[in-house]
Design an enzyme around this catalytic site. Sequence first.
Site, PDB file in Angstrom:
ATOM      1  CG  HIS B  63      77.222 -22.806  29.622  1.00  0.00           C
ATOM      2  ND1 HIS B  63      76.965 -23.202  30.912  1.00  0.00           N
ATOM      3  CD2 HIS B  63      76.681 -21.566  29.501  1.00  0.00           C
ATOM      4  CE1 HIS B  63      76.298 -22.244  31.547  1.00  0.00           C
ATOM      5  NE2 HIS B  63      76.106 -21.241  30.724  1.00  0.00           N
ATOM      6  CG  HIS B 289      75.172 -18.298  26.947  1.00  0.00           C
ATOM      7  ND1 HIS B 289      76.446 -17.777  26.890  1.00  0.00           N
ATOM      8  CD2 HIS B 289      74.913 -18.494  28.275  1.00  0.00           C
ATOM      9  CE1 HIS B 289      76.928 -17.650  28.119  1.00  0.00           C
ATOM     10  NE2 HIS B 289      76.020 -18.067  28.975  1.00  0.00           N
ATOM     11  CD  GLU B 449      90.428  -0.330  46.541  1.00  0.00           C
ATOM     12  OE1 GLU B 449      89.655  -0.460  45.556  1.00  0.00           O
ATOM     13  OE2 GLU B 449      90.822   0.786  46.929  1.00  0.00           O
ATOM     14  CG  HIS B 513      86.698   5.924  54.186  1.00  0.00           C
ATOM     15  ND1 HIS B 513      85.807   6.471  53.290  1.00  0.00           N
ATOM     16  CD2 HIS B 513      87.903   5.935  53.559  1.00  0.00           C
ATOM     17  CE1 HIS B 513      86.450   6.805  52.183  1.00  0.00           C
ATOM     18  NE2 HIS B 513      87.717   6.497  52.319  1.00  0.00           N
TER      19      HIS B 513
END
Lengths: 730, 730
Positions: B63, B289, B449, B513
């Site tokens: 890169h 890139h 989370e 859940h």
Amino acid sequence: MAPALELLEKPVQSLRTKALPSARNEPALGLDLKLESTERHQRVMSVFRAFIADLCQQFGEGHAGSPLGMAAIGVALYKYVMRYSPGNCNYFNRDRFVLSNGHACLWQYTFMHLVGVESMTLDQLRSYHSAKLDSLCPGHPEIENEGVEVTTGPLGQGLANAVGLAMASKNLAATYNRPGHEVVDNMTWCMVGDACLQEGVGLESLSLAGHWRLNNLCVIFDNNSVTCDGTADVANTEDINMKMRATGFNVVDVYNGDTDVAGNDKPTFLNIRTVIGFGAYNAGTADVHGAALGVGEVANLKRSFGLDPNDHFHIPQDVYDFFSEIPSRGRSEEIDWQKAVARYRKEYPDLGAEFALRVAGKMVQDWSKYIPGKEQQPSAVTASRKSAGVITNALAENINSFLVGTADLTPSCNVAFNNKVDFQSPDLQTACGLDGNYSGRYIHYGIREHAMCAITNGLSAFNKGTFIPMTSTYFVFHLYAAAAVRMAALQGLQQIHIATHDSIGVGENGPTHQPIAVAALYRAMPNILYIRPCDAEEVAGAYISAIEATETPTVISLSRQGLVQYPEYSSREGAMKGGYVFAENEGGGFDVTLIGVGSEMVFAMKTREFLQAEYGIRARVLSFPCTRLFEQQSREYKLEVLKPRAEKPTVVIEAYPSNGWERYADASVAVNSFGKSLPSKDTYDYFGFAPERIAPKVKDLVEEVRRDGIGILRGDFREFNGPLRIGLSH
Amino acid sequence: MAPALELLEKPVQSLRTKALPSARNEPALGLDLKLESTERHQRVMSVFRAFIADLCQQFGEGHAGSPLGMAAIGVALYKYVMRYSPGNCNYFNRDRFVLSNGHACLWQYTFMHLVGVESMTLDQLRSYHSAKLDSLCPGHPEIENEGVEVTTGPLGQGLANAVGLAMASKNLAATYNRPGHEVVDNMTWCMVGDACLQEGVGLESLSLAGHWRLNNLCVIFDNNSVTCDGTADVANTEDINMKMRATGFNVVDVYNGDTDVAGNDKPTFLNIRTVIGFGAYNAGTADVHGAALGVGEVANLKRSFGLDPNDHFHIPQDVYDFFSEIPSRGRSEEIDWQKAVARYRKEYPDLGAEFALRVAGKMVQDWSKYIPGKEQQPSAVTASRKSAGVITNALAENINSFLVGTADLTPSCNVAFNNKVDFQSPDLQTACGLDGNYSGRYIHYGIREHAMCAITNGLSAFNKGTFIPMTSTYFVFHLYAAAAVRMAALQGLQQIHIATHDSIGVGENGPTHQPIAVAALYRAMPNILYIRPCDAEEVAGAYISAIEATETPTVISLSRQGLVQYPEYSSREGAMKGGYVFAENEGGGFDVTLIGVGSEMVFAMKTREFLQAEYGIRARVLSFPCTRLFEQQSREYKLEVLKPRAEKPTVVIEAYPSNGWERYADASVAVNSFGKSLPSKDTYDYFGFAPERIAPKVKDLVEEVRRDGIGILRGDFREFNGPLRIGLSH
């Protein structure tokens, strides 16, 4: 805080004049949607709220707070704004409604009852949080139930689904609508709470909705300022309106009466301040989020609304009357749409026929001609991401059902098809010179893997079978997206995930990009196919399996590196059985079975040669691209493939942890640690994937079994590369 | 686009006057940081860029683009702004630098070389993308290497880590600094590209950094407007500055020369326009890139900079001279800090001693006194989330090393400890009445989370051992957070994840859940402990294992529902071995082995009773809270626990898919589909978890083995509840 009650006129006005695209600005189909009196609204909402309180009280739990606060929004949507038909919840051109804050599901269930969805009886409503099997009122909305567009619950997912639903409408409209023939022009409404605007998947999706200028999407923020931990301020003090404007939304701020709205060329964000648990003593606090109010408090709430506290689950006739015209309104909308489609099909017979097929959720019959036949497969070393690209390209170029997306990996994932048109807002041509329009079927999701997959669920759920969306990214990023792909599996949504750069062959990107353990998740997840083909022929089998699995998402796991092709051994039919006999010896004799998987097949086949040449040990090889498909086969087939385990050892060779292979093998050549930053070949060498290092270990095992019997291997799985350990980061 | 070159003065000025808190506004420690001439900067950057081009060219890949564009930013940071000591990269009060766009690592490696980090030799730099084992220049920065704060690569993670690093400084400063004694006052600098600002985990983290007003954090956006797919506009057209301001950041806009900066009471977002691949022919495009430039192009680049194209990997002495004072500057900063700490320890001996312990990465010796002894354990039915809460409470209340976080589940996860103080900006007391300050150790992450766990990695990485952060949420949401927890395991970061509501016992929240398949991921992931204790005594064992695993994260998996306690059978020592003999029959005789796991132990024990009472079949029971810990035991121990498998069948009972248990068992009572929305007990009933339904199947198996021998079970794993199927969403 002002209750939402007095604000009912404003949401209705905002929704109808600000959130709808111009074509929908006027009340649809000439129906009179004049507002009822404030007193009547008050009455309806009081009865609604008392009913919610009773429902939660009966089992002493449930989520009452948000439904109480959202009463006015519900009346605005269900009575005045949304286009839908309670008698046929699947009416194709209906507005889609998503309750992204799914725990507030009682709100949706109760409105469905009030507007006349027949299956939603009072008894069903009372089954919320009960032990009733197959209740239509589970703790979160579930797609299997009439009138529910998507299963929501894990926060942020529904919002992303809504973006997908809005994209689906845009794409169908741009593909099929013709001047004077608007056969698709539905809106998508999405209710969100604080959580959906905090979760990353929600934020990623909002960025895309703003970018795509999805003016057929309205996000309604139930801004009650309370989360489980108390005031939402405890973890969030940002300026949400400013943030949403920066993201490309019209913001309609109901509480402030802000009228500074730019127009309807963008999606709308409706920020409505509500009071959680409105009417309850603890209104406005976290105490009313996820609990029943208590018997006395339910009575107080009813009294404060002028209702009889001794009436339970009581919906008086006048409240039903308030909604009574909706079923016939819906029916006539649906009939008008059917007539419009008939006119359209007459004027555009070919397009109309294709449209009808899409409405029926069907794909063209002759899709299989785009899968290359065995004789067309390459014989030279070819990366499986390239083999897959050939098929994606042919399918997507020729069949409008396929929408192909990428998380900014167009150059790597080989899914950009010939003559592709990008899915973009045509406005962006002027704004920043971007090519594309809404009929485009190549989707740039940006570096947002989670949103890509969660939006894809909305595309799939728009009308099952209308789209077969594809995504593409590196397999390791399916850990970012896992919660969304799981929701696809849970909902039985067909879609194809092109997951490239699997295994340790990704090379120099190193351990962060080597997807150790990700396969274990997808192999254990119910109702999903995780397929790792070993060559182009197995890739063809993977696509056929994926297309035939109409109720199941598929992850096709592909190599970055070139793979040896096995035209003499590999078979698409075998791959479609999940596991099969790949290489057998003459006469069928053997001393050991090797299982080769995906890009590691080459090590199984070379080890087989080495064992024969160096030690005279005869190995037979199984290919095992998909454990799930294999488990669907008959016990006879499975035992026929695995039968040698009764007397001879089996060794699996895969560059992932061994977990799960114990079902089929006694030993493994695996990667039981994280990977390594080295060129592809060197990474394999580093982890011991070389026939001259595998073969001696296999030989020792064969000799041990000859000496001590096969029984010694029961409960003593051998990991040739050592077990997964703790305290070691590499 | 203007190259970043001319803007060097502005970043330096911005960074020193806008991004630093007032205490750091003046050049630290009186050192003279006067800017060199523009010509000298030009020269240094040209040589730097030519060197980067050479490095990528040698292996024909890598890169180059971002490092070429970011040259000026690097000079500003490494020469003028950051406080660090190249001779001791671990100097405690150093500024932390995170390269969140980790693929640009050559930039960091090369600056480390230039400023005098001795291990970063020219040979090491040339090992980038080579087959050199244990190169210090892997494809992404790795924490194991000197001078690298965190392993980055999966985009967005580094940005979240930086927020954690900045929090760690704030917490230590608020806890230990005293007037005139600033023993902790370091900054955190984080370089990001487009991706980190698109990924959800990045967006969640930015919201928190803004909320917490972390003015010791500066996020530097390498805004080169190009991603893999071309212009960043293809998937993103939002107003990033407006969005960052809405999120609570000072925005310093280098390209526009915007000086409208509010102060330094917020984190800073420095939006620097750069040109990807600066100096290369294809500068400003995606082509530069992730690839080498090509031999001719490298030569052209050098010529355009006035350098000799025949010089390769050449860093002239004058460029080294430009950075030559930095090691001594760093050393004197470090010495001054050591003196300051000595003065502090003299004036505050107790606090100073604790601070020294934290700096040494050690916890107080007597932590184990906060783990309840066996005799203190409850005998009544107790949810394991409650048993865990008792321990978390005692540890966190008494030991400053523990930072306890929650993703908005304070009422459910039982981790709010006595006398807790929230981690908040003290400014929010005035702004919105929030209690708390930076010394607080209870962290409200909001409903985020993924950010919670990724930020936790920054807390753990600040200085290994200084913190043992804890998180808390429902186990199913560890799928949202999985990519971050994986990074903790990869980096060997100690932390404890309190994952409640595991299994299908969560009840009415339903299938969304119920964490089916999530355990399979964590059991397969290297270097992590996933522990499912069956009662309070095993919970104690889980905490001891987690605290002793100083190089490993732990997920403690806990029930929502009450669990029967087994004081006569369970043992923390057994739990710490991962699996052990739980219930044996008198004389040791048995017909079958049952494996009970976590909340399903009760079904194993009841089935044992049922088998004995109804059929006279003797079952022995194993408890198996952690397969990973079990695998660390000696082969002898393992065979002793499992030995019956040589002749008698083994059945595992767990409310998850069977995947992986085949190593230890021949049959399973498992949940091989998604869950169900029913109350806890009814869900278990629905899936067949009841002794009277399990026992007959076990009896049949025992009889089959008696009749046909144990060999029949090889390769024929029995799933009493049926296999994982496709095409079924439930």
